[in-house]
Scaffold this active site. Structure first.
Site, PDB file in Angstrom:
ATOM      1  N   THR A 165       0.851  -1.199   0.000  1.00 41.80           N
ATOM      2  CA  THR A 165       0.000   0.000   0.000  1.00 41.80           C
ATOM      3  C   THR A 165       0.883   1.245   0.000  1.00 41.80           C
ATOM      4  O   THR A 165       1.868   1.313   0.738  1.00 41.80           O
ATOM      5  CB  THR A 165      -0.910  -0.011   1.251  1.00 41.80           C
ATOM      6  OG1 THR A 165      -1.688  -1.212   1.217  1.00 41.80           O
ATOM      7  CG2 THR A 165      -1.836   1.201   1.285  1.00 41.80           C
ATOM      8  N   CYS A 206       4.610  -4.153  14.460  1.00 44.14           N
ATOM      9  CA  CYS A 206       3.928  -3.118  13.660  1.00 44.14           C
ATOM     10  C   CYS A 206       2.553  -3.631  13.228  1.00 44.14           C
ATOM     11  O   CYS A 206       1.561  -2.895  13.260  1.00 44.14           O
ATOM     12  CB  CYS A 206       4.743  -2.752  12.426  1.00 44.14           C
ATOM     13  SG  CYS A 206       6.396  -2.131  12.796  1.00 44.14           S
ATOM     14  N   ALA A 214      -1.284  -2.041  13.485  1.00 43.06           N
ATOM     15  CA  ALA A 214      -2.170  -1.823  12.336  1.00 43.06           C
ATOM     16  C   ALA A 214      -3.467  -2.622  12.476  1.00 43.06           C
ATOM     17  O   ALA A 214      -4.555  -2.126  12.174  1.00 43.06           O
ATOM     18  CB  ALA A 214      -1.451  -2.196  11.052  1.00 43.06           C
ATOM     19  N   GLU A 251      -2.831  -8.021   6.468  1.00 41.86           N
ATOM     20  CA  GLU A 251      -2.421  -7.932   7.888  1.00 41.86           C
ATOM     21  C   GLU A 251      -2.761  -9.207   8.652  1.00 41.86           C
ATOM     22  O   GLU A 251      -3.096  -9.163   9.836  1.00 41.86           O
ATOM     23  CB  GLU A 251      -3.105  -6.752   8.576  1.00 41.86           C
ATOM     24  CG  GLU A 251      -2.997  -5.457   7.830  1.00 41.86           C
ATOM     25  CD  GLU A 251      -1.808  -4.632   8.246  1.00 41.86           C
ATOM     26  OE1 GLU A 251      -1.194  -4.976   9.265  1.00 41.86           O
ATOM     27  OE2 GLU A 251      -1.498  -3.686   7.536  1.00 41.86           O
TER      28      GLU A 251
END
Ligand SMILES: Cc1cc2nc3c(=O)[nH]c(=O)nc-3n(C[C@H](O)[C@H](O)[C@H](O)COP(=O)(O)OP(=O)(O)OC[C@H]3O[C@@H](n4cnc5c(N)ncnc54)[C@H](O)[C@@H]3O)c2cc1C
Length: 389
Positions: A169, A243, A247, A368
């Site tokens: 992204t 991370c 997210a 994710e």
């Protein structure tokens, strides 16, 4: 048309949210209503991201909203979650932009960078002057990032990076790419700036989902990096996974925004659409669908609120986030599909936001960590047995 951004608060959860958090949410809601909604279908149709919104999002303190210092707003995690919800009520692509900038790129530097790197990049990223992306996934390694083939080898004081990242992204519009690679000691992270020789990007087209978001491939061919490009505290898979936890937290909230838009749209539609003798809203089968939607959104809101409290008190664990991401995104996707059905033929056109949300949520379910990967994380937590391999 219904006010698609209006609230949905069946259990009066607003009573449990502070004034500052509500103010942050309401400011973003107003921004979304005035500046995002009018143009979002055009961007989705044209496969473009609304770059013109970046300075406004920065003004609202959205980038790195829950980080402290370095020019970030330092909001609590409930406020951050509520903001993600409002952004995704407009479009998952907009929330993805904010998530990648904040929870992936800024957070990687915040948690694993040197003081010099933090000072150099985070304030500019908070202002939206530098855009970030996060390169973990590769063409042959998605759910198993530990299998990554991207390599960095030492070269004097610096490094030489080779490999390919895909499905990234913001990739081609990013000034700063966080890139995860294997070195002798294991996995670590690098900051690669746009324009570094040997670093090229190309966008992925033909997507039916996340069309108002840029998705790219990043290629690194003998990219020479200095010592200062290495994230010194990034050691092992824990670096990128920490991370992803940040997210996924925002995604769990965000998906409810898309679900809420679909619910309001479907409710409005069935109240005015007459078939046979009366409005569709008067039929039991239709009411059942609406009640299921309301129930799942309300349950998801309660999960998010508690998750935010756990995060703010330092008690949140990655498994808590997996639970929320898995449940809320799956519920949102089901709600979007149900709403699409309730609109009949009108459910497939862009006069209504439902089909766009539905297609976006297919990505949200996948990225994710897919629904099934979150299931395996929770399965391991419950049983103590890892079913990944
Ligand atoms: C629009 C978009 C934006 C994205 N943005 C980013 C980004 O910014 N940065 C980034 O790094 N990545 C990004 N991704 C990539 C995303 O995170 C991956 O697509 C995701 O992790 C899944 O990987 P995969 O597509 O390779 O699927 P695979 O890993 O090949 O999985 C395919 C299927 O197999 C299942 N599966 C996999 N392993 C197992 C197992 N052990 N047991 C049972 N089932 C299993 C999965 O659940 C899934 O259903 C993006 C993807 C999309 C679509």
């Amino acid at each position: 048309m219904a006010d698609l951004l209006k609230d949905l608060d069946f259990y009066h959860l607003d009573d449990l949210i502070g004034q500052d958090e509500k103010m942050a949410r309401d400011a973003v809601r107003q921004f979304v209503q005035r500046e995002v909604i009018p143009d979002v279908e055009r961007h989705f149709a044209n496969e473009t991201f609304p770059l013109e919104l970046i300075p406004r999002m920065a003004e609202l303190g959205i980038f790195g909203a829950n980080l402290k210092g370095y020019g970030c707003a330092g909001m609590n995690n409930i406020a951050y979650g509520l903001i993600m919800q409002e952004l995704e009520a407009a479009d998952s692509g907009l929330r993805s932009f904010a998530s990648v900038q904040s929870a992936l790129a800024m957070y990687a530097i915040y948690s694993s960078g040197s003081e010099e790197q933090k000072q150099r990049y985070i304030p500019e990223m908070a202002k939206g002057k530098l855009i970030g992306c996060f390169g973990l996934t590769e063409p042959d390694h998605g759910s198993d990032p530990g299998g990554m083939e991207t390599r960095a080898r030492r070269d004097g004081d610096g490094w030489v990076l080779n490999g390919t990242k895909r499905w990234i992204t913001n990739g081609s519009i990013a000034d700063v790419a966080i890139v995860w690679a294997k070195v002798e000691e294991g996995i670590t992270g690098f900051i690669v700036e746009k324009g570094t020789p040997g670093f090229t990007t190309s966008d992925i087209h033909g997507k039916f989902s996340m069309r108002a978001s840029i998705t790219s491939e990043l290629v690194f061919e003998d990219v020479r990096l200095g010592k200062n490009n290495h994230l010194p505290e990034a050691r092992g898979l824990r670096g990128p996974l920490s991370c992803l936890t940040q997210a996924r937290y925002g995604i769990a909230w965000g998906a409810l925004g898309a679900a809420r838009s679909c619910y309001h749209c479907a409710l409005d539609y069935v109240k005015s659409r007459k078939q046979f003798s009366r409005p569709l809203a008067g039929y039991q089968l239709v009411q059942r669908k609406l009640v299921d939607m309301l129930t799942e959104i309300t349950k998801g809101q309660m999960v998010c609120l508690r998750l935010g409290q756990l995060k703010d008190s330092g008690k949140m664990r990655p498994e808590h986030v997996s639970f929320a991401k898995r449940n809320n995104v799956n519920a949102a996707l089901e709600i979007a599909r149900m709403a699409r059905d309730m609109l009949g033929a009108n459910g497939i056109v862009n006069e209504y936001p439902v089909i766009r949300h539905m297609m976006n949520l297919e990505t949200v379910n996948t990225y994710e960590g897919t629904y099934d990967v979150q299931t395996l994380i929770l399965g391991r937590e419950i049983t103590g047995e890892s079913a990944f391999d």
